[in-house]
Scaffold this motif. Structure first.
Motif, PDB file in Angstrom:
ATOM      1  N   ASP A 175     -36.891  17.695   7.655  1.00  0.00           N
ATOM      2  CA  ASP A 175     -38.136  17.236   8.276  1.00  0.00           C
ATOM      3  C   ASP A 175     -38.228  17.628   9.744  1.00  0.00           C
ATOM      4  OD1 ASP A 175     -39.029  16.099   5.945  1.00  0.00           O
ATOM      5  OD2 ASP A 175     -38.233  14.118   6.395  1.00  0.00           O
ATOM      6  N   GLY A 176     -37.186  18.280  10.247  1.00  0.00           N
ATOM      7  CA  GLY A 176     -37.151  18.689  11.645  1.00  0.00           C
ATOM      8  C   GLY A 176     -36.109  17.894  12.414  1.00  0.00           C
ATOM      9  N   HIS A 177     -35.937  18.234  13.674  1.00  0.00           N
ATOM     10  CA  HIS A 177     -34.970  17.538  14.516  1.00  0.00           C
ATOM     11  C   HIS A 177     -35.422  17.582  15.974  1.00  0.00           C
ATOM     12  CE1 HIS A 177     -33.585  21.752  14.190  1.00  0.00           C
ATOM     13  NE2 HIS A 177     -33.249  21.625  15.459  1.00  0.00           N
ATOM     14  N   ARG A 178     -34.750  16.801  16.792  1.00  0.00           N
ATOM     15  CA  ARG A 178     -35.062  16.748  18.217  1.00  0.00           C
ATOM     16  C   ARG A 178     -33.765  16.869  19.023  1.00  0.00           C
ATOM     17  NH1 ARG A 178     -37.285  11.770  16.379  1.00  0.00           N
ATOM     18  NH2 ARG A 178     -35.638  10.235  16.210  1.00  0.00           N
ATOM     19  N   ILE A 179     -33.944  17.370  20.239  1.00  0.00           N
ATOM     20  CA  ILE A 179     -32.811  17.597  21.127  1.00  0.00           C
ATOM     21  C   ILE A 179     -33.114  16.874  22.439  1.00  0.00           C
ATOM     22  CG2 ILE A 179     -31.388  19.367  22.247  1.00  0.00           C
ATOM     23  CD1 ILE A 179     -33.097  21.272  20.214  1.00  0.00           C
ATOM     24  N   GLY A 180     -32.107  16.221  22.981  1.00  0.00           N
ATOM     25  CA  GLY A 180     -32.323  15.543  24.252  1.00  0.00           C
ATOM     26  C   GLY A 180     -31.027  15.217  24.949  1.00  0.00           C
ATOM     27  N   LEU A 194     -36.091  13.674  26.411  1.00  0.00           N
ATOM     28  CA  LEU A 194     -36.377  14.568  25.285  1.00  0.00           C
ATOM     29  C   LEU A 194     -36.587  15.993  25.787  1.00  0.00           C
ATOM     30  CD1 LEU A 194     -36.895  14.790  22.223  1.00  0.00           C
ATOM     31  CD2 LEU A 194     -39.298  14.393  22.711  1.00  0.00           C
ATOM     32  N   LEU A 195     -35.804  16.930  25.235  1.00  0.00           N
ATOM     33  CA  LEU A 195     -35.936  18.328  25.627  1.00  0.00           C
ATOM     34  C   LEU A 195     -36.851  19.106  24.689  1.00  0.00           C
ATOM     35  CD1 LEU A 195     -32.196  19.115  26.431  1.00  0.00           C
ATOM     36  CD2 LEU A 195     -34.055  18.725  28.058  1.00  0.00           C
TER      37      LEU A 195
END
Length: 185
Positions: free
Chosen positions: A90-95, A110-111
């Motif tokens: 479903d996607g991901h996030r980087i931070g 959040l990057l």
């Protein structure tokens, strides 16, 4: 000064032979249809491979970004699945976790959000059921063991072999990409 003979246009038979007959057109279309039907299955396979390669490249780039940001800030950087499960499809996030709360949804932490790949691609971390990867200030991973992501296509035709991609993250934070060939059941 006038010439004795007048200039006339001479019509030849070749001026009237332009274009295709209906039979020639039908034969050309039949040959084209045969060529397309032979090429279509390999074209679908090529599209699936390109989608899986793109999803793999996105994941590796995200891992490298999170590791780099952890080293740069000498703190924790996180890579999280959007849905909080081991299904990263479903996607991901980087931070960067500046306040050490384990949450990177704050505006200054959040990057990047990475969208889900095409619905025909699955990304899972089956071995450890990992929903989050945390890098420390030295670029290492804070988990107790290595993590492996499997990137595969969800479409599978019986008897067709496909390339399954595996990205393994070591405790040092580095990652390796490997391939395995599997035959669809």
């Amino acid at each position: 000064m006038r010439m004795k003979g007048s200039l006339r246009k001479v019509r030849t038979a070749s001026m009237y032979e332009q274009g295709f007959t209906l039979i020639e057109l039908m034969i050309a279309l039949a040959v084209l249809a045969i060529i397309i039907s032979l090429a279509a299955p390999s074209f679908v396979t090529m599209i699936q491979n390109n989608r899986a390669t793109g999803a793999t490249n996105d994941l590796i780039a995200s891992l490298q970004l999170a590791r780099t940001e952890a080293i740069k800030s000498n703190g924790a950087a996180l890579l999280q699945s959007i849905n909080g499960t081991s299904d990263w499809g479903d996607g991901h996030r980087i931070g960067v976790d500046l306040n050490s709360d384990g949450d990177i949804l704050d505006a200054n932490e959040l990057l990047r959000n990475v969208d889900a790949p095409h619905s025909s691609i699955s990304i899972t971390s089956a071995d450890n059921a990992v929903s989050e990867i945390t890098y420390n200030g030295t670029g290492g991973v804070t988990s107790a063991s290595t993590t492996t992501f499997t990137i595969d296509t969800t479409r599978c035709e019986t008897g067709v072999t496909r390339k399954v991609r595996k990205v393994q993250i070591g405790l040092s934070g580095g990652n390796t990409l490997s391939y395995s060939t599997e035959t669809c059941p």
